[in-house]
Design an enzyme around this catalytic site. Structure first.
Site, PDB file in Angstrom:
ATOM      1  N   CYS A 149       0.810  -1.232   0.000  1.00  0.00           N
ATOM      2  CA  CYS A 149       0.000   0.000   0.000  1.00  0.00           C
ATOM      3  C   CYS A 149       0.842   1.281   0.000  1.00  0.00           C
ATOM      4  O   CYS A 149       0.805   2.031  -0.978  1.00  0.00           O
ATOM      5  CB  CYS A 149      -0.952  -0.004   1.184  1.00  0.00           C
TER       6      CYS A 149
HETATM    7  N1  LIG Z   1      -3.651  -5.207   1.444  1.00  0.00           N
HETATM    8  C1  LIG Z   1      -3.981  -4.196   2.234  1.00  0.00           C
HETATM    9  O1  LIG Z   1      -3.539  -4.077   3.362  1.00  0.00           O
HETATM   10  C2  LIG Z   1      -4.916  -3.119   1.723  1.00  0.00           C
HETATM   11  C3  LIG Z   1      -5.407  -2.163   2.625  1.00  0.00           C
HETATM   12  C4  LIG Z   1      -6.256  -1.174   2.139  1.00  0.00           C
HETATM   13  C5  LIG Z   1      -6.557  -1.115   0.793  1.00  0.00           C
HETATM   14  N2  LIG Z   1      -6.041  -2.047  -0.049  1.00  0.00           N
HETATM   15  C6  LIG Z   1      -6.403  -1.978  -1.468  1.00  0.00           C
HETATM   16  O2  LIG Z   1      -7.325  -3.023  -1.730  1.00  0.00           O
HETATM   17  C7  LIG Z   1      -7.119  -3.494  -3.074  1.00  0.00           C
HETATM   18  C8  LIG Z   1      -6.852  -4.973  -3.029  1.00  0.00           C
HETATM   19  O3  LIG Z   1      -5.624  -5.182  -2.393  1.00  0.00           O
HETATM   20  P1  LIG Z   1      -5.292  -6.568  -1.671  1.00  0.00           P
HETATM   21  O4  LIG Z   1      -3.909  -6.456  -1.156  1.00  0.00           O
HETATM   22  O5  LIG Z   1      -6.391  -6.899  -0.743  1.00  0.00           O
HETATM   23  O6  LIG Z   1      -5.437  -7.551  -2.893  1.00  0.00           O
HETATM   24  P2  LIG Z   1      -4.412  -8.543  -3.582  1.00  0.00           P
HETATM   25  O7  LIG Z   1      -3.610  -7.794  -4.554  1.00  0.00           O
HETATM   26  O8  LIG Z   1      -3.741  -9.366  -2.536  1.00  0.00           O
HETATM   27  O9  LIG Z   1      -5.444  -9.499  -4.334  1.00  0.00           O
HETATM   28  C9  LIG Z   1      -6.235  -9.084  -5.377  1.00  0.00           C
HETATM   29  C10 LIG Z   1      -7.054 -10.290  -5.804  1.00  0.00           C
HETATM   30  O10 LIG Z   1      -7.881  -9.912  -6.901  1.00  0.00           O
HETATM   31  C11 LIG Z   1      -7.939 -11.007  -7.803  1.00  0.00           C
HETATM   32  N3  LIG Z   1      -8.366 -10.538  -9.117  1.00  0.00           N
HETATM   33  C12 LIG Z   1      -7.658  -9.849 -10.031  1.00  0.00           C
HETATM   34  N4  LIG Z   1      -8.409  -9.581 -11.118  1.00  0.00           N
HETATM   35  C13 LIG Z   1      -9.624 -10.123 -10.879  1.00  0.00           C
HETATM   36  C14 LIG Z   1     -10.835 -10.171 -11.622  1.00  0.00           C
HETATM   37  N5  LIG Z   1     -10.947  -9.630 -12.822  1.00  0.00           N
HETATM   38  N6  LIG Z   1     -11.887 -10.801 -11.077  1.00  0.00           N
HETATM   39  C15 LIG Z   1     -11.794 -11.393  -9.859  1.00  0.00           C
HETATM   40  N7  LIG Z   1     -10.676 -11.352  -9.105  1.00  0.00           N
HETATM   41  C16 LIG Z   1      -9.606 -10.737  -9.609  1.00  0.00           C
HETATM   42  C17 LIG Z   1      -6.531 -11.572  -7.784  1.00  0.00           C
HETATM   43  O11 LIG Z   1      -6.494 -12.901  -8.251  1.00  0.00           O
HETATM   44  C18 LIG Z   1      -6.193 -11.462  -6.302  1.00  0.00           C
HETATM   45  O12 LIG Z   1      -6.569 -12.618  -5.596  1.00  0.00           O
HETATM   46  C19 LIG Z   1      -5.974  -2.678  -3.645  1.00  0.00           C
HETATM   47  O13 LIG Z   1      -6.501  -1.596  -4.359  1.00  0.00           O
HETATM   48  C20 LIG Z   1      -5.260  -2.185  -2.416  1.00  0.00           C
HETATM   49  O14 LIG Z   1      -4.552  -1.007  -2.644  1.00  0.00           O
HETATM   50  C21 LIG Z   1      -5.239  -3.057   0.372  1.00  0.00           C
END
Ligand SMILES: NC(=O)c1ccc[n+]([C@@H]2O[C@H](COP(=O)([O-])OP(=O)(O)OC[C@H]3O[C@@H](n4cnc5c(N)ncnc54)[C@H](O)[C@@H]3O)[C@@H](O)[C@H]2O)c1
Length: 431
Positions: free
Chosen positions: A265
């Site tokens: 992030c």
């Molecule tokens: N990880 C954190 O701590 C956190 C905190 C706040 C916000 N965010 C935000 O949340 C979002 C997700 O981050 P994350 O770390 O939880 O995710 P991640 O990157 O770990 O996982 C994303 C998931 O989305 C799936 N995916 C991709 N394309 C897809 C599609 N077309 N249909 C269905 N699934 C699909 C991938 O296979 C993967 O499993 C990002 O924008 C991130 O910036 C993350």
């Protein structure tokens, strides 16, 4: 109770799914990764996060959590669709909306012929993205217009390692609504969550997330910069920070020196904000400096190590903690990667240990020997660097450090207060 589809089973999507399923909603967990869907359909967590496994098993048994690799079908059946796919950096630092665009096209297919469903953007996206990427993709595949379906932006503030508690009991909820009806529908879902909630526009909600992460990352970098100065002045930065934090205007959280911030992030969100800012003709010097100080901060640990062990060539150095921080298996932009590269460049033999992140680290980086236990990592090492704050590291004592060739410990995460540092080690820390 609502029928909900959550698209993207990362830390955010899973946290959201669990929190909403525990409130009694039926949640379909959608991901394009077949391994994740298989694990979820067996009631197992596809990633490590404290508490996730037990909750996913229990909710799956009660059919509150259902896994799907297909998007349109569960979207068709859903009242609310949360988008929580990844939004990584492009090589130039700008936001990569590839996953988001693709997910929206699939969601759009499911929306076709239906009315008044609500699409909620939980992924972190720069201001303007919902209007320029999300809505056009949804409209193009659904043959509907925004308004036929509702749109909200609802940024996520969870911390990895604490994702369950943050999802179940968020500190605050930001709802960016395209129209009043959309905001009302999302507010109803969050009715049972007792925390401050703010309703605002879609663009402001998008911006709040970047403002938050840019500020927190800058706080970390401030603490690191101060630590680096204090080290060279022979001052204890913790005492300086303690005195400083007595000022009621200064909250001490995130004012903790170390090897710098990593993770999925802070770095990528800062880069996206810098890129966005440059695109509108403003050079954000503070943010670019926050990033550049952070990019070299791990070198403080390498410098401390070299002061003790020069030359590093041929030395065995253990890195304790491979994840970007303790409590997670996430190695994205972990400082362990940067530290390991520097040590290998200097000819050291690097052995790494992490209670949960070793497999992910091995996928991301080659050349580091992975130890199965912390004792195996320490055994025969000339020094170790504590890179992530896992509780088990704070329980290490003279017995474990006696396994080392020379018990030199470089602490990158403030594992112990000065009075609790184990006896018999040569202890160095940043600041
Ligand atoms: N990880 C954190 O701590 C956190 C905190 C706040 C916000 N965010 C935000 O949340 C979002 C997700 O981050 P994350 O770390 O939880 O995710 P991640 O990157 O770990 O996982 C994303 C998931 O989305 C799936 N995916 C991709 N394309 C897809 C599609 N077309 N249909 C269905 N699934 C699909 C991938 O296979 C993967 O499993 C990002 O924008 C991130 O910036 C993350």
């Amino acid at each position: 109770m609502a029928r909900i589809a959550v698209i993207g089973m990362g830390y955010t999507g899973l946290g959201t799914s669990i929190a909403l399923a525990k409130r009694g909603h039926t949640v379909t967990c959608v991901d394009t990764n077949p391994e994740k869907v298989t694990l979820l359909s067996k009631g197992r967590s596809p990633l490590f996060e404290p508490g996730f496994s037990g909750e996913i098993a229990a909710l799956s048994r009660r059919h509150r959590l259902i896994a799907s690799i297909d998007t349109p079908a569960p979207v068709r059946d859903a009242d609310i669709i949360f988008l929580s796919v990844g939004t990584p950096s492009q090589p130039d630092g700008s936001l990569d909306t590839t996953q988001l665009g693709a997910a929206c096209l699939s969601v759009g297919e499911g929306l076709r012929g239906r009315r008044r469903q609500l699409v909620v953007v939980k992924s972190t996206v720069v201001p303007g993205t919902t209007e320029s990427v999300v809505i056009p993709a949804l409209e193009s595949k659904s043959s509907l217009h925004a308004g036929d379906f509702g749109v909200c932006v609802n940024p996520e503030f969870l911390r990895e390692g604490h994702a369950l508690e943050d999802s179940l009991r968020p500190s605050h909820i930001v709802i960016g609504e395209r129209d009043r009806a959309s905001g009302n529908a999302l507010l109803r879902i969050y009715a049972g969550f007792a925390c401050p909630k703010v309703r605002t526009s879609v663009r402001i909600a998008e911006a709040v997330k970047y403002a938050t992460n840019a500020f927190l990352a800058t706080k970390v970098t401030f603490a690191n910069e101060l630590a680096n100065i204090c080290t060279r002045l022979g001052l204890d930065v913790d005492e300086v920070l303690r005195g400083m934090s007595l000022d009621p205007r200064i909250n001490p959280r995130h004012l903790v020196p170390g090897v710098g911030f990593g993770g999925s992030c802070f770095p990528k969100d800062l880069r996206a904000l810098v890129s966005l800012s440059r695109g509108v003709g403003y050079e954000p010097f503070l943010l670019t400096t926050t990033l550049s100080v952070n990019e070299r901060q791990h070198m403080e640990a390498v410098r401390l190590l070299e002061n003790e062990l020069r030359p590093l060539s041929g030395k065995r150095v253990a890195i304790l903690g491979l994840a970007f921080k303790g409590g997670t298996d996430d190695v994205r932009e972990s400082k362990a990667l940067a530290v390991a590269s520097e040590l290998l460049l200097r000819g050291a033999h690097v052995v790494g240990y992490d209670p949960k992140a070793a497999a992910n680290f091995t996928k991301a980086f080659r050349g580091v020997e992975i130890a199965a236990t912390v004792e195996d990592a320490l055994r025969g090492s000339d020094a170790c660097i504590i890179q992530a704050a896992w509780p088990e590291f704070s329980r290490l004592g003279p017995k474990q450090f006696a396994l080392m060739q020379t018990p030199i410990v470089i602490d990158g995460r403030r594992t112990w207060t000065p009075r609790r540092v184990p006896k018999g080690i040569r202890y160095r820390r940043i600041g």
